[in-house]
Design a protein around this motif. Structure first.
Motif, mmCIF file in Angstrom:
data_model
loop_
_atom_site.group_PDB
_atom_site.id
_atom_site.type_symbol
_atom_site.label_atom_id
_atom_site.label_comp_id
_atom_site.label_asym_id
_atom_site.label_seq_id
_atom_site.Cartn_x
_atom_site.Cartn_y
_atom_site.Cartn_z
ATOM 1 N N ASN A 13 23.136 54.672 22.915
ATOM 2 C CA ASN A 13 22.695 56.153 22.551
ATOM 3 C C ASN A 13 23.696 57.142 23.381
ATOM 4 N N ILE A 14 24.469 57.790 22.243
ATOM 5 C CA ILE A 14 25.664 58.544 22.863
ATOM 6 C C ILE A 14 25.282 60.195 22.310
ATOM 7 N N ALA A 15 25.509 61.177 23.115
ATOM 8 C CA ALA A 15 25.523 62.395 22.986
ATOM 9 C C ALA A 15 27.024 63.035 23.096
ATOM 10 N N VAL A 16 27.269 63.981 22.193
ATOM 11 C CA VAL A 16 28.699 64.455 22.053
ATOM 12 C C VAL A 16 28.453 66.190 22.383
ATOM 13 N N LEU A 17 29.269 66.494 23.241
ATOM 14 C CA LEU A 17 29.405 67.712 23.663
ATOM 15 C C LEU A 17 30.981 68.303 23.477
ATOM 16 N N THR A 18 30.843 69.581 22.604
ATOM 17 C CA THR A 18 32.308 70.221 22.408
ATOM 18 C C THR A 18 32.082 71.505 23.150
ATOM 19 N N ILE A 19 33.052 71.624 24.026
ATOM 20 C CA ILE A 19 33.424 72.803 24.831
ATOM 21 C C ILE A 19 34.476 73.781 24.172
ATOM 22 N N VAL A 62 24.990 69.162 30.282
ATOM 23 C CA VAL A 62 25.284 67.679 30.820
ATOM 24 C C VAL A 62 24.189 67.246 31.543
ATOM 25 N N SER A 63 23.593 67.929 32.416
ATOM 26 C CA SER A 63 22.589 67.499 33.362
ATOM 27 C C SER A 63 21.542 67.227 32.539
ATOM 28 N N GLN A 72 22.505 57.359 27.114
ATOM 29 C CA GLN A 72 23.318 56.319 27.928
ATOM 30 C C GLN A 72 24.753 57.035 28.241
ATOM 31 N N VAL A 73 25.447 57.661 27.179
ATOM 32 C CA VAL A 73 26.799 57.851 27.333
ATOM 33 C C VAL A 73 26.692 59.510 26.842
ATOM 34 N N VAL A 74 27.690 60.309 27.385
ATOM 35 C CA VAL A 74 28.043 61.670 27.097
ATOM 36 C C VAL A 74 29.542 61.475 26.765
ATOM 37 N N LEU A 75 29.822 61.822 25.641
ATOM 38 C CA LEU A 75 31.356 61.956 25.289
ATOM 39 C C LEU A 75 31.508 63.795 25.261
ATOM 40 N N MET A 76 32.421 64.332 25.807
ATOM 41 C CA MET A 76 33.016 65.567 25.742
ATOM 42 C C MET A 76 34.080 65.814 25.530
ATOM 43 N N THR A 77 34.442 66.905 24.663
ATOM 44 C CA THR A 77 35.754 67.069 23.965
ATOM 45 C C THR A 77 36.034 68.592 24.336
ATOM 46 N N ASN A 130 23.448 58.720 37.218
ATOM 47 C CA ASN A 130 22.077 58.333 36.788
ATOM 48 C C ASN A 130 22.123 57.503 35.809
ATOM 49 N N GLY A 131 23.009 56.516 35.698
ATOM 50 C CA GLY A 131 23.201 55.399 34.501
ATOM 51 C C GLY A 131 23.701 55.815 33.243
ATOM 52 N N VAL A 132 24.434 57.107 33.435
ATOM 53 C CA VAL A 132 24.999 57.473 32.297
ATOM 54 C C VAL A 132 26.404 57.830 32.353
ATOM 55 N N LEU A 133 27.175 57.254 31.417
ATOM 56 C CA LEU A 133 28.778 57.067 31.460
ATOM 57 C C LEU A 133 29.051 58.648 30.929
ATOM 58 N N VAL A 134 29.851 59.547 31.494
ATOM 59 C CA VAL A 134 30.175 60.872 31.226
ATOM 60 C C VAL A 134 31.663 60.871 31.083
#
Length: 184
Positions: A13-19, A62-63, A72-77, A130-134
């Motif tokens: 389960n991956i979340a994607v965040l654009t900055i 992100v928090s 489980q994973v946060v991918l940021m760009t 907390n068990g999440v790859l950022v």
């Protein structure tokens, strides 16, 4: 050399965040690139966000995902350069329990062939919380593609041996992650 083992693939389960101070969801080609790549690989896009390049907006989103038991994973760009508005590394670093020191180094190494010495200006980084790859990647679609294809695709694939990130992530649906193989 990493290789695919006989293990079963475990979608993450991956979340994607654009900055970005200028992009919208309609113009966010980098976030869309990550979303497309992770879904094509068989993972689940569990959420997607877009925030201004502001330390506290970045940390807030992100928090929230780090605390979410499903992510489980946060991918940021975006926001990893040197302009005054590039705040992603300083926003994310305090949230990490452990840094993955080699991530930024490896990203710059694999980027060298594509963009030359400009790779020095990337402050790509990653860590566990907390068990999440950022993972924080630069804000171009090309950088996102390079990061995914050269590093993340294998490290987020439970079949990659001798080791990958999946054993270190929050388990989902009561499924315990497969431990890394030992090297002989």
């Amino acid at each position: 050399m990493a290789h695919l083992t006989q293990r079963c693939f475990q979608p993450l389960n991956i979340a994607v965040l654009t900055i970005s101070d200028t992009r919208t969801f309609d113009t966010d080609t980098s976030g869309q690139t990550l979303a497309d790549l992770l879904q094509t690989a068989g993972h689940v896009l569990i959420d997607r966000g877009l925030v201004k390049d502001d330390i506290y907006q970045i940390r807030a989103q992100v928090s929230q995902w780090i605390a979410d038991p499903q992510v489980q994973v946060v991918l940021m760009t975006g926001g990893t350069g040197f302009t005054p508005r590039d705040n992603t590394p300083q926003a994310v670093a305090p949230l990490l329990d452990k840094q993955v020191d080699g991530f930024g180094e490896l990203f710059r190494q694999v980027s060298l062939a594509e963009i030359g010495m400009s790779t020095l200006q990337s402050r790509a980084l990653a860590g566990m919380s907390n068990g999440v790859l950022v993972c924080c990647l630069p804000g171009s679609p090309g950088a996102c593609r390079t990061g995914w294809e050269q590093i993340l695709a294998g490290q987020l694939d439970s079949r990659t041996g001798p080791c990958n990130f999946t054993p270190h992530l929050k388990p989902q649906d009561g499924i315990a992650p497969t431990a890394c193989e030992t090297r002989s």
